[in-house]
Design an enzyme around this catalytic site. Sequence first.
Site, PDB file in Angstrom:
ATOM      1  N   LYS A  68       0.841  -1.199   0.000  1.00  0.00           N
ATOM      2  CA  LYS A  68       0.000   0.000   0.000  1.00  0.00           C
ATOM      3  C   LYS A  68       0.876   1.248   0.000  1.00  0.00           C
ATOM      4  CE  LYS A  68      -1.241   2.364   3.343  1.00  0.00           C
ATOM      5  NZ  LYS A  68      -2.439   2.275   4.166  1.00  0.00           N
ATOM      6  N   GLN A 140     -10.888  12.633   8.165  1.00  0.00           N
ATOM      7  CA  GLN A 140     -10.841  11.600   9.200  1.00  0.00           C
ATOM      8  C   GLN A 140     -11.803  11.909  10.337  1.00  0.00           C
ATOM      9  OE1 GLN A 140     -10.313   8.049  10.379  1.00  0.00           O
ATOM     10  NE2 GLN A 140      -9.239   8.731   8.548  1.00  0.00           N
ATOM     11  N   GLY A 221      -4.079  10.579  14.613  1.00  0.00           N
ATOM     12  CA  GLY A 221      -3.352  11.512  13.753  1.00  0.00           C
ATOM     13  C   GLY A 221      -1.849  11.323  13.747  1.00  0.00           C
ATOM     14  N   ASP A 223       1.097   9.450  13.184  1.00  0.00           N
ATOM     15  CA  ASP A 223       1.590   8.210  12.583  1.00  0.00           C
ATOM     16  C   ASP A 223       3.037   8.312  12.115  1.00  0.00           C
ATOM     17  OD1 ASP A 223       1.127   9.957  10.528  1.00  0.00           O
ATOM     18  OD2 ASP A 223      -0.119   8.607   9.338  1.00  0.00           O
ATOM     19  N   LYS A 227       4.974  13.645  14.725  1.00  0.00           N
ATOM     20  CA  LYS A 227       3.627  14.090  15.072  1.00  0.00           C
ATOM     21  C   LYS A 227       3.296  13.762  16.534  1.00  0.00           C
ATOM     22  CE  LYS A 227       1.811  13.373  10.397  1.00  0.00           C
ATOM     23  NZ  LYS A 227       0.843  12.580   9.608  1.00  0.00           N
TER      24      LYS A 227
END
Length: 316
Positions: A68, A140, A221, A223, A227
Amino acid sequence: MTRIVRREEIEAALPGVDLLAAMEQAFVAWSSGRAVVPPVGEMLFSQPLGEVHLKYGYVHGEPYYVVKIASGFYQNPALGLPSGNGLMLLFSQATGELVSVLLDEGMLTDQRTAAAGALAAKYFAPGEVAGIGVIGTGIQAELQLRHLLPVTGCRQVLVWGRGRAQFESLRQRLADTDYRMQLAASPAELARACQLVVTTTPATRPLLDAVAPGTHVTAVGSDTADKQELSPALLANADVVAVDSRAQAASRGEVFRAVSAGALDMASVIELGEVIGGSGPGRTHAGQITVVDLTGVATQDIAIATAIYRSVTHAD
């Protein structure tokens, strides 16, 4: 012959897929050791600000492996473009043949993340939820609320985001639901009023410092290693901290930041798949503070890509 599945076909197939069940299977497969998932591939960009994640792997006994690619470029909305994009590649485990290209434009990543958030609420949210708090106003935030509809009967929602215009856009996109939505003045105000909180932003500094006893927080959020939406103190004060993958939490996400700050011991962290599979404890009483930190694991991508391919092609 390789089957190319475009976004329109994927959107049409989604209502027929039980994403919550698919995510349960994905997390159990990971935590039970049946999955082979290499470390996340990642490219970070500064001009313009953006990131590309590569997640890939397979589950023993399943017919396919998946690669992916998902991107987020955060200045895209100013250009009239969605911030997220990507695709999924489905290969045969038996022969290595490329079975299908799912041109989902990042939609399946958004959907599986939101379904995982709903799953976290299913297993960790308190029985009585008077208010749902959402930090963020993007896609999201919208999908998390949509996937929470069958999980909780609460329809009172408090939102904190970048501004009134973004909040009104989110409320308009959710006009087909029975949510009653209000804009919070601050994350702290939101946390005081809500027993189920979901954070959905690409923030690099903590937005939420504390929650009341009995609150569950799902953080989706953060990831990457840079962050952060939750303060280390919040995780230190939590009674239960869970992740989708301890291996990934060692290098990214809220748990990574809390462990790095010396506020949390990784040995105390459980996996969501362990709770679902019955080998780990979840919430044991209503007064606990619980946190689930989701960085996204490749078994989710395997599960959703396989389910969509089977739905579109009617393959066994």
